[in-house]
Each structure stands twice: as structure tokens, then as C-alpha cells.
Design a protein around this motif. Structure first.
Motif, PDB file in Angstrom:
ATOM      1  N   PHE A   5       0.829  -1.202   0.000  1.00  0.00           N
ATOM      2  CA  PHE A   5       0.000   0.000   0.000  1.00  0.00           C
ATOM      3  C   PHE A   5       0.866   1.255   0.000  1.00  0.00           C
ATOM      4  N   GLU A   6       1.888   1.260   0.840  1.00  0.00           N
ATOM      5  CA  GLU A   6       2.769   2.429   0.919  1.00  0.00           C
ATOM      6  C   GLU A   6       3.418   2.695  -0.438  1.00  0.00           C
ATOM      7  N   HIS A   7       3.956   1.682  -1.055  1.00  0.00           N
ATOM      8  CA  HIS A   7       4.652   1.828  -2.338  1.00  0.00           C
ATOM      9  C   HIS A   7       3.717   2.371  -3.422  1.00  0.00           C
ATOM     10  N   ILE A   8       2.522   1.830  -3.493  1.00  0.00           N
ATOM     11  CA  ILE A   8       1.574   2.251  -4.528  1.00  0.00           C
ATOM     12  C   ILE A   8       1.048   3.668  -4.262  1.00  0.00           C
ATOM     13  N   LEU A   9       0.659   3.926  -3.041  1.00  0.00           N
ATOM     14  CA  LEU A   9       0.024   5.207  -2.729  1.00  0.00           C
ATOM     15  C   LEU A   9       0.982   6.385  -2.700  1.00  0.00           C
ATOM     16  N   ASP A  14       0.919  11.840   0.088  1.00  0.00           N
ATOM     17  CA  ASP A  14       1.839  11.790   1.218  1.00  0.00           C
ATOM     18  C   ASP A  14       1.379  10.640   2.095  1.00  0.00           C
ATOM     19  N   VAL A  15       2.275   9.709   2.371  1.00  0.00           N
ATOM     20  CA  VAL A  15       1.914   8.491   3.094  1.00  0.00           C
ATOM     21  C   VAL A  15       2.761   8.365   4.354  1.00  0.00           C
ATOM     22  N   ILE A  16       2.108   8.020   5.436  1.00  0.00           N
ATOM     23  CA  ILE A  16       2.784   7.667   6.682  1.00  0.00           C
ATOM     24  C   ILE A  16       2.403   6.227   6.961  1.00  0.00           C
ATOM     25  N   ALA A  17       3.381   5.355   7.117  1.00  0.00           N
ATOM     26  CA  ALA A  17       3.105   3.935   7.339  1.00  0.00           C
ATOM     27  C   ALA A  17       3.656   3.508   8.690  1.00  0.00           C
ATOM     28  N   VAL A  18       2.812   2.886   9.483  1.00  0.00           N
ATOM     29  CA  VAL A  18       3.225   2.312  10.763  1.00  0.00           C
ATOM     30  C   VAL A  18       2.610   0.924  10.867  1.00  0.00           C
ATOM     31  N   LEU A  40      -7.302  10.249   5.272  1.00  0.00           N
ATOM     32  CA  LEU A  40      -7.748   8.859   5.263  1.00  0.00           C
ATOM     33  C   LEU A  40      -6.749   7.981   6.004  1.00  0.00           C
ATOM     34  N   ILE A  41      -7.282   7.027   6.747  1.00  0.00           N
ATOM     35  CA  ILE A  41      -6.455   6.014   7.399  1.00  0.00           C
ATOM     36  C   ILE A  41      -6.919   4.653   6.895  1.00  0.00           C
ATOM     37  N   LEU A  42      -6.006   3.920   6.275  1.00  0.00           N
ATOM     38  CA  LEU A  42      -6.250   2.518   5.923  1.00  0.00           C
ATOM     39  C   LEU A  42      -5.708   1.711   7.093  1.00  0.00           C
ATOM     40  N   LEU A  43      -6.544   0.945   7.728  1.00  0.00           N
ATOM     41  CA  LEU A  43      -6.190   0.318   8.989  1.00  0.00           C
ATOM     42  C   LEU A  43      -6.510  -1.167   8.976  1.00  0.00           C
ATOM     43  N   ILE A  68     -10.799   3.359   6.914  1.00  0.00           N
ATOM     44  CA  ILE A  68     -11.256   2.145   6.243  1.00  0.00           C
ATOM     45  C   ILE A  68     -10.514   0.975   6.867  1.00  0.00           C
ATOM     46  N   LEU A  69     -11.264   0.056   7.474  1.00  0.00           N
ATOM     47  CA  LEU A  69     -10.676  -1.156   8.039  1.00  0.00           C
ATOM     48  C   LEU A  69     -10.433  -2.156   6.911  1.00  0.00           C
ATOM     49  N   ILE A  70      -9.295  -2.812   6.983  1.00  0.00           N
ATOM     50  CA  ILE A  70      -8.938  -3.841   6.010  1.00  0.00           C
ATOM     51  C   ILE A  70      -8.813  -5.145   6.788  1.00  0.00           C
TER      52      ILE A  70
END
Length: 98
Positions: A5-9, A14-18, A40-43, A68-70
Motif C-alpha cells: 500500500f505504501e509503495h503504490i500510494l 503523502d503516506v505515513i506507514a506504521v 484517510l487512514i487505511l487500517l 477504512i478497516l482492512i
């Protein structure tokens, strides 16, 4: 999945990944305190340190950032409705080895 997700987005956003719930909450608070808007938070629902629903509820208590829960699992309708906007994506892998 996080790295994918980080790579694509990051090509357009601007992406913050944890990768932990507590880190997500801490980063959210830090960014908001810096005055940065989080759209947006993809979680993921299953995190190593806590459930994604707990993270979502905590973040929701600060304001209305879209979450959005995944999940690779079917989530209970009540859980989805409790998270206000009821958005989730179900990830799955088709079993080719039957």
C-alpha cells in the motif's frame, strides 16, 4: 500489505506507514498537533499489539478522519456500524491448492 500500500500510494499521496496500533495512534496525534491534515487512514483489523477497531475508536475520539478497516476476515455488521461510517475492505487469497 503495508509495504505494498505504501509503495503504490506514495506515488500520488503523502503516506505515513506504521505497523502497530499504538504507533498509529501516536503518529496521528503527532501529525494533528503539527497542524497536518489527515484525510484517510487505511487500517488493518488485525495488528500485533491491538485490534484495529480499538485504534479506530481511539482516533475517532479526536475527530472525524475517514478510516477504512482492512481485514482478511468477515467482520461483524455491528462492529462496522459502531465505527460510524461502516467502511471496510475484505482482503482474501484464493486457495489454488485444493
Amino acid at each position: 500489505m503495508l509495504q505494498l500500500f505504501e509503495h503504490i500510494l506514495k506515488t500520488k499521496y503523502d503516506v505515513i506507514a506504521v505497523d502497530l496500533g499504538e504507533a498509529c495512534i501516536a503518529m496521528y496525534i503527532k501529525e494533528k498537533n503539527l497542524g497536518n491534515r489527515i484525510d484517510l487512514i487505511l487500517l488493518d483489523y488485525r495488528l500485533r499489539d491491538m485490534g484495529g477497531d480499538s485504534v479506530a475508536r481511539k482516533i475517532r475520539s479526536y475527530n472525524g478522519t475517514k478510516i477504512i478497516l482492512i481485514s482478511g476476515y468477515e467482520l461483524d455488521d455491528k462492529l462496522i456500524k459502531d465505527l460510524e461510517d461502516g467502511n471496510y475492505i475484505r482482503k482474501f487469497v484464493k486457495n489454488r491448492f485444493k
